[in-house]
Design a protein around this motif. Structure first.
Motif, mmCIF file in Angstrom:
data_model
loop_
_atom_site.group_PDB
_atom_site.id
_atom_site.type_symbol
_atom_site.label_atom_id
_atom_site.label_comp_id
_atom_site.label_asym_id
_atom_site.label_seq_id
_atom_site.Cartn_x
_atom_site.Cartn_y
_atom_site.Cartn_z
ATOM 1 N N GLU A 72 0.823 -1.206 0.000
ATOM 2 C CA GLU A 72 0.000 0.000 0.000
ATOM 3 C C GLU A 72 0.871 1.276 0.000
ATOM 4 O O GLU A 72 0.435 2.326 -0.455
ATOM 5 C CB GLU A 72 -0.955 0.007 1.203
ATOM 6 C CG GLU A 72 -2.220 -0.810 0.940
ATOM 7 C CD GLU A 72 -3.000 -1.106 2.220
ATOM 8 O OE1 GLU A 72 -4.162 -1.523 2.092
ATOM 9 O OE2 GLU A 72 -2.453 -0.949 3.326
ATOM 10 N N SER A 73 2.100 1.097 0.527
ATOM 11 C CA SER A 73 2.964 2.288 0.576
ATOM 12 C C SER A 73 3.768 2.477 -0.736
ATOM 13 O O SER A 73 4.529 3.436 -0.874
ATOM 14 C CB SER A 73 3.902 2.193 1.772
ATOM 15 O OG SER A 73 4.697 1.052 1.641
ATOM 16 N N VAL A 74 3.623 1.545 -1.679
ATOM 17 C CA VAL A 74 4.331 1.691 -2.965
ATOM 18 C C VAL A 74 3.705 2.885 -3.722
ATOM 19 O O VAL A 74 2.475 2.961 -3.819
ATOM 20 C CB VAL A 74 4.201 0.391 -3.810
ATOM 21 C CG1 VAL A 74 4.763 0.594 -5.223
ATOM 22 C CG2 VAL A 74 4.908 -0.755 -3.099
ATOM 23 N N PRO A 75 4.537 3.837 -4.225
ATOM 24 C CA PRO A 75 3.953 5.004 -4.893
ATOM 25 C C PRO A 75 3.354 4.668 -6.271
ATOM 26 O O PRO A 75 3.680 3.632 -6.848
ATOM 27 C CB PRO A 75 5.155 5.947 -5.039
ATOM 28 C CG PRO A 75 6.361 5.096 -4.896
ATOM 29 C CD PRO A 75 5.991 3.860 -4.148
ATOM 30 N N ASP A 76 2.475 5.515 -6.710
ATOM 31 C CA ASP A 76 1.887 5.476 -8.038
ATOM 32 C C ASP A 76 1.119 4.195 -8.368
ATOM 33 O O ASP A 76 1.177 3.658 -9.474
ATOM 34 C CB ASP A 76 2.967 5.704 -9.131
ATOM 35 C CG ASP A 76 3.718 7.004 -8.903
ATOM 36 O OD1 ASP A 76 3.068 7.953 -8.379
ATOM 37 O OD2 ASP A 76 4.923 7.046 -9.185
ATOM 38 N N LEU A 77 0.444 3.657 -7.401
ATOM 39 C CA LEU A 77 -0.361 2.452 -7.711
ATOM 40 C C LEU A 77 -1.648 2.887 -8.395
ATOM 41 O O LEU A 77 -2.205 3.944 -8.088
ATOM 42 C CB LEU A 77 -0.705 1.692 -6.421
ATOM 43 C CG LEU A 77 0.464 0.951 -5.769
ATOM 44 C CD1 LEU A 77 0.024 0.355 -4.429
ATOM 45 C CD2 LEU A 77 0.983 -0.162 -6.671
#
Ligand code: ADP
Length: 599
Positions: A397-402
């Motif tokens: 969930e903390s991965v950017p640009d999902l």
């Protein structure tokens, strides 16, 4: 008077009780009346006991009385003599001239010289009245001897004798009847004592041990042996041997088993007597021979077999013995033994049912234990991978640009994982509060303080539904004895349920009070309510209402099961009152802490 003494003079011919004393005294008076008023030196009253005529009252001088009292005559011998008798109303007279060669007068014969007149009384003359019951059964005799005038009685004396014979007959019938009743009562008392003792005992072993002495005393027996059959017809229990006066060899046990089945079918008892082979006729010849051999070996004269049973089922065997010095078995005793067989049969069934229930409870406990262990193990096993899933979800969930789709999938996975976590946590808590090896360590807990915290935590969800939360508590602490975390869980669950199952703008009221030795917490809502049938299952694990309005709310169905376990392991109880569509009140009662200090 001819008196055929059999040499069989029991030490105690009758039970030595009050009724027996009255009985013999009454007969003694009658006998004395005959001697004084009719003019004879000897009057002797006998009663039938064990196929013998036994002298129970004698009016005569001391020497004669001593010689006669307690002696017995065979009924058959007397009847043979009476075949030659003249009938004088109730009296029978056998002149000595008619005595047959085969009849030998071995008993007491008066030592007199007959007068030298035609109607002189001869020492071997027999004058006797057989006394019968209304059904014609021979009950006794009135025998007289030694006329004062030395002559055979004339018409006037015979008239008087007739009167006394009738009176004696009535007295003997009444007295024997009274005696029979007294004996029945004595045995009935024994039987009642046995059943009373037995019904309190729920194990077969102690049941049999407790009836042993009552049986020995009640029946005046030398030994007692009891066997019970199990469901399959095998022997489940034997009570005999040391202390009971009777050990049965295996061969006799087999015979006794067969005898019990037969006796129960025919609803009677069987007596085997070493002296009286007729009494043994109900059993086979070999069986009789074997039993008699055994009885002779152990120096016992008779054995009574009584069946134990209930309904159509023979459940066991009661064997009682008597030695030669003890009396023979009477009909009344046989029927009392049969009654006791019924009483014991019922008690055995009770004990059996109890033992079966006990086994069943043990099995259910083991099963319950297994279930708890299974739940605990599975929950633990699920918890670790779930923690890892949750961690990875957080990372993703903390991965950017999902993309939006990915984010909503991750959110759905997160909700599912949260729900799984709740179920697993509840399962772990349920198994913990259900574990008898994990008891609480009770301390004083201020339930007031606990409740304030719980109200704080739930304030937001209540506000979201615009609910009014009314709190009615005393100002001072309300201290229960228990585990703070667990009591927190109880308050939290009841309050969150009330909020969850109550529509907007309604009121939830929480009350807390000390009531004597108890602390009472209640939570009342104006919510959807619970149907009566749902109320019965409310505290079962995983129970969720059949009401669609309730099912629409998220939940595991474990909350109230946990609350109930916690309350009960605290020594308290939980009650519910509810009206479908109107609202519910849950009330928890807990033991109060004796002192005021609280955690
Ligand atoms: P959960 O709330 O997680 O389903 P619970 O064991 O706490 O499980 O409650 C079991 C069921 O009892 C609920 O599903 C609900 O149907 C019913 N119930 C419990 N509390 C209330 C309440 N205050 N009002 C109406 N129904 C309730």
């Amino acid at each position: 008077m001819t008196q055929h003494t059999m040499g069989n003079t029991p030490d105690q011919p009758f039970p030595d009780d009050w009724s027996q004393a009255v009985f013999t005294q009454g007969l003694q008076l009658i006998a004395e009346g005959v001697t004084e008023l009719v003019g004879f030196g000897v009057a002797c009253i006998s009663v039938v006991r064990n196929n013998q005529l036994e002298v129970v009252a004698v009016a005569a001088d001391d020497e004669v009385r001593e010689a006669l009292k307690g002696t017995s005559t065979s009924i058959e011998t007397l009847l043979a003599e009476l075949e030659h008798a003249d009938h004088w109303g109730l009296m029978r007279f056998v002149p000595h001239e008619r005595l047959g060669e085969n009849i030998q007068a071995t008993g007491w014969v008066p030592d007199i010289e007959p007068l030298d007149v035609p109607d002189a009384w001869h020492p071997l003359d027999l004058l006797i009245a057989p006394l019968h019951s209304s059904t014609g059964e021979l009950l006794g005799t009135l025998a007289i001897d030694l006329p004062i005038d030395g002559k055979r009685p004339g018409p006037e004396q015979r008239r008087m004798l007739e009167k006394y014979a009738a009176q004696t007959g009535r007295a003997v019938v009444t007295a024997l009847e009274r005696q029979r009743l007294a004996e029945q009562m004595r045995l009935a008392t024994t039987a009642r004592a046995i059943v009373r003792g037995a019904s309190a005992q729920l194990s077969l072993d102690s049941l049999l041990a407790s009836v042993q002495s009552a049986l020995t005393e009640g029946f005046g027996a030398a030994g007692v042996w009891i066997q019970t059959f199990d469901d399959g017809g095998g022997t489940s229990n034997v009570y005999g041997g040391e202390g009971t006066g009777l050990t049965m060899p295996p061969e006799l046990v087999t015979i006794a088993e067969g005898a019990a089945e037969m006796c129960w079918r025919e609803q009677r008892c069987v007596v085997v007597d070493v002296l009286d082979d007729d009494a043994n006729a109900q059993l086979g010849r070999d069986e009789r021979r074997r039993i008699v051999e055994f009885l002779e070996e152990i120096d016992i004269s008779s054995m009574l077999f009584a069946p134990l049973g209930a309904g159509t089922e023979c459940l066991g065997n009661l064997v009682l013995t008597r030695s030669a010095a003890q009396r023979d078995w009477t009909e009344v005793e046989l029927s009392a033994a049969l009654d006791i067989g019924h009483d014991l049969g019922r008690a055995i069934l009770n004990a059996r049912t109890f033992e079966r229930e006990h086994e069943l409870v043990q099995e259910l406990r083991a099963l319950d234990n297994y279930k708890s262990q299974l739940i605990a193990t599975v929950s633990h096993e699920l918890k670790n991978p779930l923690t890892s899933i949750m961690g990875h979800l957080e990372m993703l969930e903390s991965v950017p640009d999902l993309s939006g789709i990915t984010l909503s999938s991750l959110a759905a996975m997160d909700r599912a994982a949260q729900r799984l976590t709740r179920v697993i946590n509840d399962l772990l808590l349920l198994s913990a509060v259900d574990d008898p090896n994990n008891p609480i360590d009770p301390v004083p807990v201020d339930v007031h303080a606990v409740l304030e915290e719980v109200l704080d935590v739930n304030a937001v969800s209540a506000q979201r539904k615009s609910l009014t939360i009314r709190v009615e508590t005393p100002d001072e602490p309300v201290v229960a004895l228990g585990d703070r975390e667990e009591l927190d869980r109880v308050c939290a669950n009841l309050l969150s349920n009330a909020i969850k199952y109550t529509p907007e703008f309604k009121t939830v009221t929480v009350r807390l009070a000390a009531d004597g030795d108890c602390v009472v917490l209640s939570c009342t809502d104006e919510g959807i309510g619970i149907s009566e049938s749902d109320q019965e299952q409310l505290f079962r694990e995983f129970f969720r209402s059949t009401n669609p309005e309730a099912v629409a709310q998220p939940g595991t169905g474990l909350g109230l099961a946990i609350v109930k376990r916690i309350v009960e392991r605290h020594g308290g109880h939980i009650d519910v009152e509810s009206d479908l569509g109107k609202g519910s009140t849950f009330t928890v009662t807990l033991p109060a802490a004796p002192e005021t200090s609280a955690a």
